[in-house]
Design a protein around this motif. Structure first.
Motif, PDB file in Angstrom:
ATOM      1  N   GLU A  95       0.828  -1.201   0.000  1.00  9.12           N
ATOM      2  CA  GLU A  95       0.000   0.000   0.000  1.00  9.12           C
ATOM      3  C   GLU A  95       0.865   1.255   0.000  1.00  9.12           C
ATOM      4  OE1 GLU A  95      -3.360   2.339  -0.083  1.00  9.12           O
ATOM      5  OE2 GLU A  95      -3.152   0.190  -0.390  1.00  9.12           O
ATOM      6  N   ARG A  96       1.956   1.235   0.803  1.00 11.01           N
ATOM      7  CA  ARG A  96       2.857   2.389   0.794  1.00 11.01           C
ATOM      8  C   ARG A  96       3.505   2.566  -0.573  1.00 11.01           C
ATOM      9  NH1 ARG A  96       4.404   0.312   5.915  1.00 11.01           N
ATOM     10  NH2 ARG A  96       6.241  -0.639   4.963  1.00 11.01           N
ATOM     11  N   THR A  97       3.838   1.432  -1.206  1.00  8.03           N
ATOM     12  CA  THR A  97       4.431   1.522  -2.542  1.00  8.03           C
ATOM     13  C   THR A  97       3.447   2.132  -3.530  1.00  8.03           C
ATOM     14  OG1 THR A  97       5.794  -0.428  -2.084  1.00  8.03           O
ATOM     15  CG2 THR A  97       5.508   0.197  -4.389  1.00  8.03           C
ATOM     16  N   ARG A  98       2.176   1.703  -3.439  1.00 13.51           N
ATOM     17  CA  ARG A  98       1.163   2.289  -4.333  1.00 13.51           C
ATOM     18  C   ARG A  98       0.997   3.779  -4.069  1.00 13.51           C
ATOM     19  NH1 ARG A  98      -1.418  -2.791  -3.427  1.00 13.51           N
ATOM     20  NH2 ARG A  98      -2.562  -1.937  -1.658  1.00 13.51           N
ATOM     21  N   GLU A  99       0.980   4.168  -2.789  1.00 11.04           N
ATOM     22  CA  GLU A  99       0.843   5.591  -2.475  1.00 11.04           C
ATOM     23  C   GLU A  99       2.052   6.383  -2.967  1.00 11.04           C
ATOM     24  OE1 GLU A  99       0.265   5.772   1.690  1.00 11.04           O
ATOM     25  OE2 GLU A  99      -1.790   4.977   1.636  1.00 11.04           O
ATOM     26  N   GLU A 100       3.253   5.825  -2.760  1.00 13.81           N
ATOM     27  CA  GLU A 100       4.443   6.520  -3.243  1.00 13.81           C
ATOM     28  C   GLU A 100       4.450   6.614  -4.764  1.00 13.81           C
ATOM     29  OE1 GLU A 100       7.625   4.303  -1.629  1.00 13.81           O
ATOM     30  OE2 GLU A 100       7.336   5.012   0.440  1.00 13.81           O
ATOM     31  N   GLU A 101       3.997   5.553  -5.426  1.00 11.31           N
ATOM     32  CA  GLU A 101       3.922   5.595  -6.885  1.00 11.31           C
ATOM     33  C   GLU A 101       2.922   6.644  -7.348  1.00 11.31           C
ATOM     34  OE1 GLU A 101       4.672   4.576 -10.888  1.00 11.31           O
ATOM     35  OE2 GLU A 101       5.774   4.215  -9.022  1.00 11.31           O
ATOM     36  N   ALA A 102       1.776   6.723  -6.634  1.00  5.92           N
ATOM     37  CA  ALA A 102       0.785   7.736  -7.000  1.00  5.92           C
ATOM     38  C   ALA A 102       1.343   9.144  -6.788  1.00  5.92           C
ATOM     39  CB  ALA A 102      -0.493   7.541  -6.174  1.00  5.92           C
ATOM     40  N   ARG A 103       2.047   9.348  -5.642  1.00  5.99           N
ATOM     41  CA  ARG A 103       2.645  10.668  -5.410  1.00  5.99           C
ATOM     42  C   ARG A 103       3.712  10.982  -6.457  1.00  5.99           C
ATOM     43  NH1 ARG A 103       2.182   9.124   0.159  1.00  5.99           N
ATOM     44  NH2 ARG A 103       4.304   8.312   0.121  1.00  5.99           N
ATOM     45  N   ARG A 104       4.481   9.948  -6.841  1.00  2.00           N
ATOM     46  CA  ARG A 104       5.523  10.169  -7.853  1.00  2.00           C
ATOM     47  C   ARG A 104       4.895  10.566  -9.181  1.00  2.00           C
ATOM     48  NH1 ARG A 104       7.763   7.731 -11.985  1.00  2.00           N
ATOM     49  NH2 ARG A 104       6.375   5.942 -11.787  1.00  2.00           N
ATOM     50  N   ARG A 105       3.807   9.876  -9.551  1.00  4.46           N
ATOM     51  CA  ARG A 105       3.139  10.216 -10.810  1.00  4.46           C
ATOM     52  C   ARG A 105       2.573  11.634 -10.773  1.00  4.46           C
ATOM     53  NH1 ARG A 105       2.114   6.145 -14.379  1.00  4.46           N
ATOM     54  NH2 ARG A 105       2.657   4.032 -13.699  1.00  4.46           N
ATOM     55  N   VAL A 106       2.003  12.007  -9.615  1.00  3.93           N
ATOM     56  CA  VAL A 106       1.479  13.371  -9.491  1.00  3.93           C
ATOM     57  C   VAL A 106       2.611  14.386  -9.624  1.00  3.93           C
ATOM     58  CG1 VAL A 106       0.398  14.993  -7.895  1.00  3.93           C
ATOM     59  CG2 VAL A 106      -0.536  12.700  -8.146  1.00  3.93           C
TER      60      VAL A 106
END
Length: 413
Positions: free
Chosen positions: A188-199
């Protein structure tokens, strides 16, 4: 009046779910563990009392036996805080209790619970050593008080071993559940970090687009306005109406182009769930000729040589933006009538971009470093390329970029 909305409450977990939650929970960090253990100690003491009273009258505890039996249950309140210490205190109370030939069944539950706690909260090595010590003391007492009780020895040893292995199994099961939860949280943290990175990447891309667009357009408008102002101030009595009209038409064209690109960027910002491949047409190598034409209108003497048949969309867009920013810097910083050469060609599997001029170097100070050169380098890196920018060997300024054609990494603009 708005009708009252019915409130919905979450369904209470079933008994089986609550039991599994208690088993899965770490005993060392469980909430209210001291209070719960105190209640359980009272319950176990009550069960031991009933077992002692229902046993044979000859083995019913005397006053000292009752004191030792009940005292053995008091440390159970802290069994999860100090399991080994609690086990030692329990053994100190139970050993003389058994030696005095009191009811042997009454304190068994307290002993087994402490053994289970030691196994469930400690390492396997500590559990095995503790079990060996408890079995040694038990066998010694049984040999002294009941030398012929072979079946009793086997029964007691079996219960001790069973509770120890039960505690070990529960410990490993809790570790397994904790590892699953940890992996889920890490995912879940990886998904959140990936989402923040994409943003962050999308914000950076939009910032680059707006910088390239606005800097280019505003620079051209400023140059064209200066031309019109110069014509008006040079000789008011003999106005060159054709030159003024052309300068104003160029300003209007630049404004229309900028407005269209800004509108496209804003539409992309408003769209929801737009994939990276659905951002609209990317500017490409076919737009370099328009950039050269616009720079010429701004007063630069531009020579261009585009010797590239085709390039991936992202690479072509990066090359377009690099040329756009380089020409904007030439118009802004290189002085009047700079000579510029723009070259795009393919060599060794890469698109080579070169923009050189004979004017002054771009003004960049620590207090006003600008974002043009940073943006050009980011454009190059976005497709796996590199960019060098700095003063030329023979004066002026040069921008050189190498953009791999066969290793496109994405569709960023």
């Amino acid at each position: 009046m708005n009708p009252v909305q019915p409130t919905t409450t979450a369904p209470r977990p079933r008994i089986g779910e609550r039991v599994m939650a208690a088993i899965n929970r770490d005993p060392l960090t469980a909430p209210h563990r001291t209070r719960n253990d105190a209640l359980l100690a009272v319950a176990w003491a009550a069960v031991a009392t009933v077992m002692a009273l229902l046993g044979d009258k000859g083995t019913r505890p005397d006053a000292l036996g009752w004191a030792l039996l009940l005292a053995a249950h008091v440390p159970l309140v802290w069994r999860r805080h100090r399991p080994l210490l609690v086990l030692l205190v329990v053994m100190v109370c139970i050993t003389p209790y058994h030696a005095l030939e009191n009811n042997h069944a009454a304190p068994i539950l307290a002993t087994l619970v402490v053994l289970y706690t030691v196994a469930a909260t400690g390492t396997v090595r500590r559990t095995l050593l503790t079990g060996a010590g408890v079995l040694g003391v038990t066998l010694l007492l049984n040999a002294l008080t009941n030398p012929d009780g072979t079946m009793e020895i086997l029964r007691i040893s079996g219960w001790v071993v069973a509770f120890l292995f039960c505690g070990i199994d529960v410990r490993y099961y809790r570790q397994y559940v904790a590892s699953i939860v940890e992996r889920a949280e890490r995912a879940e943290r990886t998904r959140e970090e990936e989402a923040r990175r994409r943003v962050a990447e999308e914000r950076l891309r939009i910032a680059r687009d707006l910088h390239d667009l606005l800097a280019h357009s505003i620079t051209l408008i400023g140059v064209q306005t200066s031309v019109a102002a110069h014509v008006l101030a040079a000789d008011p009595e003999r106005l060159d109406r054709e030159t003024i009209a052309k300068a104003l038409d160029d300003i209007a064209d630049t404004c229309r182009t900028a407005r269209g690109e800004v509108r496209t960027t804003l539409e992309l910002l408003r769209e929801q769930g737009v994939a990276g491949e659905a951002r609209g047409p990317l500017p490409g190598l076919d737009g370099v000729a328009d950039l050269v034409k616009t720079a010429r209108l701004a007063g630069a003497r531009v020579e261009s040589a585009v010797r590239v048949r085709q390039a991936p969309p992202a690479v072509g867009a990066a090359a377009y933006r690099i040329v756009q920013e380089a020409l904007t810097n030439v118009v802004r910083h290189a002085g009047p009538d700079p000579a510029v050469r723009v070259e795009l060609y393919e060599e060794q599997g890469a698109l080579r971009v070169s923009v050189t001029d004979d004017g002054a170097c771009p003004a960049a100070t620590p207090h006003n470093p600008g974002y043009g050169l940073v943006g050009m380098r980011e454009r190059a890196r976005s497709v796996g390329g590199t960019l060098d920018a700095g003063p030329g060997d023979e004066g002026g300024f040069q921008v050189r970029a190498v953009l791999p054609i066969g290793n496109e990494r994405g569709g960023e603009r």
